[in-house]
Every structure is written in C-alpha cells, then in structure tokens.
Scaffold this active site. Structure first.
Site, PDB file in Angstrom:
ATOM      1  N   LEU A 136       0.842  -1.192   0.000  1.00 63.08           N
ATOM      2  CA  LEU A 136       0.000   0.000   0.000  1.00 63.08           C
ATOM      3  C   LEU A 136       0.878   1.242   0.000  1.00 63.08           C
ATOM      4  O   LEU A 136       1.911   1.276   0.677  1.00 63.08           O
ATOM      5  CB  LEU A 136      -0.867   0.026   1.264  1.00 63.08           C
ATOM      6  CG  LEU A 136      -1.743  -1.190   1.536  1.00 63.08           C
ATOM      7  CD1 LEU A 136      -2.183  -1.212   2.999  1.00 63.08           C
ATOM      8  CD2 LEU A 136      -2.939  -1.172   0.617  1.00 63.08           C
ATOM      9  N   GLU A 137       0.460   2.268  -0.725  1.00 64.57           N
ATOM     10  CA  GLU A 137       1.163   3.542  -0.696  1.00 64.57           C
ATOM     11  C   GLU A 137       0.209   4.595  -0.155  1.00 64.57           C
ATOM     12  O   GLU A 137      -0.915   4.734  -0.631  1.00 64.57           O
ATOM     13  CB  GLU A 137       1.625   3.935  -2.100  1.00 64.57           C
ATOM     14  CG  GLU A 137       2.501   5.174  -2.111  1.00 64.57           C
ATOM     15  CD  GLU A 137       1.785   6.404  -2.640  1.00 64.57           C
ATOM     16  OE1 GLU A 137       2.200   7.520  -2.282  1.00 64.57           O
ATOM     17  OE2 GLU A 137       0.811   6.263  -3.381  1.00 64.57           O
ATOM     18  N   GLN A 180       4.663 -11.708  -3.198  1.00 65.35           N
ATOM     19  CA  GLN A 180       5.352 -10.808  -2.266  1.00 65.35           C
ATOM     20  C   GLN A 180       4.833 -11.009  -0.846  1.00 65.35           C
ATOM     21  O   GLN A 180       3.648 -11.169  -0.618  1.00 65.35           O
ATOM     22  CB  GLN A 180       5.275  -9.357  -2.722  1.00 65.35           C
ATOM     23  CG  GLN A 180       3.904  -8.759  -2.774  1.00 65.35           C
ATOM     24  CD  GLN A 180       3.905  -7.388  -3.460  1.00 65.35           C
ATOM     25  OE1 GLN A 180       4.773  -7.051  -4.247  1.00 65.35           O
ATOM     26  NE2 GLN A 180       2.897  -6.610  -3.152  1.00 65.35           N
TER      27      GLN A 180
END
Length: 188
Positions: A136-137, A180
C-alpha cells in the site's frame, strides 16, 4: 464483467482461500474506541494495514527512480501508528494475503475516513492469478504530519469477475511482484 457481492467474497475466501486471514463481517467501531472498519462489506472487502511501514525521507537528496530505487530513501518503522511527514508518503502492506482467481480483476480504492483527511491510498490493480500481501502507498497531501493506524481498515478491494478467464494471467507472465510477502519496493 460484474462486481461481486459479499456472498461471492465469503464463498471464495472460505472455499478457495482467496483472502487470508478472512473476516466474514464488517468490524466497526465498538465502545467508541475509534476503530476504522474492516472486513467484508456489501460489494467489497476492507483490508487492514500491518504494522510494518517504510516512510519516505529524502535526507540523501536522491532522485526517485522507479528503475533504480534507492532503498536508503526509506526509514523502516514497526509500530501501531505511522506518522507520515507533510507532503510525503509511506509504504505498508496488508495483513491479508490474496490469491486472485484467473477470471477476476481486483481494484483497490481508499477509505473515505483517510481521504477526508488528505491521505490518499494508491494501489495498482490485483491482476488475475496474482497472489501476495498487497503493498500500500499512503500519500500525505497535507502540509501537516498525518497518522496511519495499523490493524485497522485502510482501503477497500472491489472484485470484478469476467465471463471468461484471461488468456495470460499474472502468474503465467511470471510477474515480478508475484508472491510478495512484506512491504515490497519497486523493482525493474
């Protein structure tokens, strides 16, 4: 394509392990504790942020280059709250691990609680047969420090099911972000 309902999300998560850990209902603020909701909603799933953060800092005055990203541009923080500096950003990951079906595209949108504070959540689509923790950014668009809370809702996933499976999935292409596990930096 059709957007999928809570019934489909429950079935896919329980039978196919699409979301793990899976919360079968919407967890809301209880006892005025100020919890930002997470879990299954009517037509989506509200994900939680883990307590692992990478906060962007430009103390080294580097150029941000997606083909050669300098990992020294981040400070690693493990905490229940992340403070993002003004006009900066932080990376985090979802608590939930996703396994997207071959005939599904998943889109992430930010929660209004954060958006109304000038905090924008950005995630690219989760492609068919992608799996992993979602990186998440969080962009702090304000001139003030901003808080992100771990273990609470931060974004909503919407699931779009096609009437046919794609010809080539993310897994077929051997995508570089497949599987990931933690907060994953850009890689060329």
């Amino acid at each position: 394509m059709t957007i999928k309902s809570d019934k489909w999300i429950r079935r896919m998560s329980i039978e196919e392990n699409m979301i793990h850990p899976f919360v079968d209902s919407q967890v809301r603020d209880q006892n005025n504790a100020g919890i930002i909701s997470y879990g299954t909603s009517s037509y989506g799933y509200d994900v939680r942020c883990a307590n692992e953060f990478k906060i962007f800092t430009n103390i080294n005055s580097v150029i941000v280059d997606p083909k050669a990203f300098d990992s020294n541009s981040f400070v690693d923080v493990q905490a229940d709250v992340c403070i993002i500096p003004p006009n900066s950003f932080a990376l985090a990951r979802t608590i939930e691990y996703f396994k997207i079906p071959r005939d599904v595209l998943t889109i992430c949108v930010g929660k209004s609680t954060y958006a109304r504070c000038g905090i924008i959540v950005n995630v690219t689509p989760l492609e068919p047969e992608w799996e992993g923790h979602v990186t998440l950014e969080f962009s702090n668009t304000t001139p003030l420090p901003a808080k992100i809370y771990a273990n609470e809702g931060v974004a909503q996933m919407l699931f779009f099911k096609s009437d046919e499976a794609c010809l080539t999935s993310y897994r077929d292409r051997k995508g570089k972000y497949q599987g990931q596990q933690g907060v994953t930096l850009p890689c060329a």
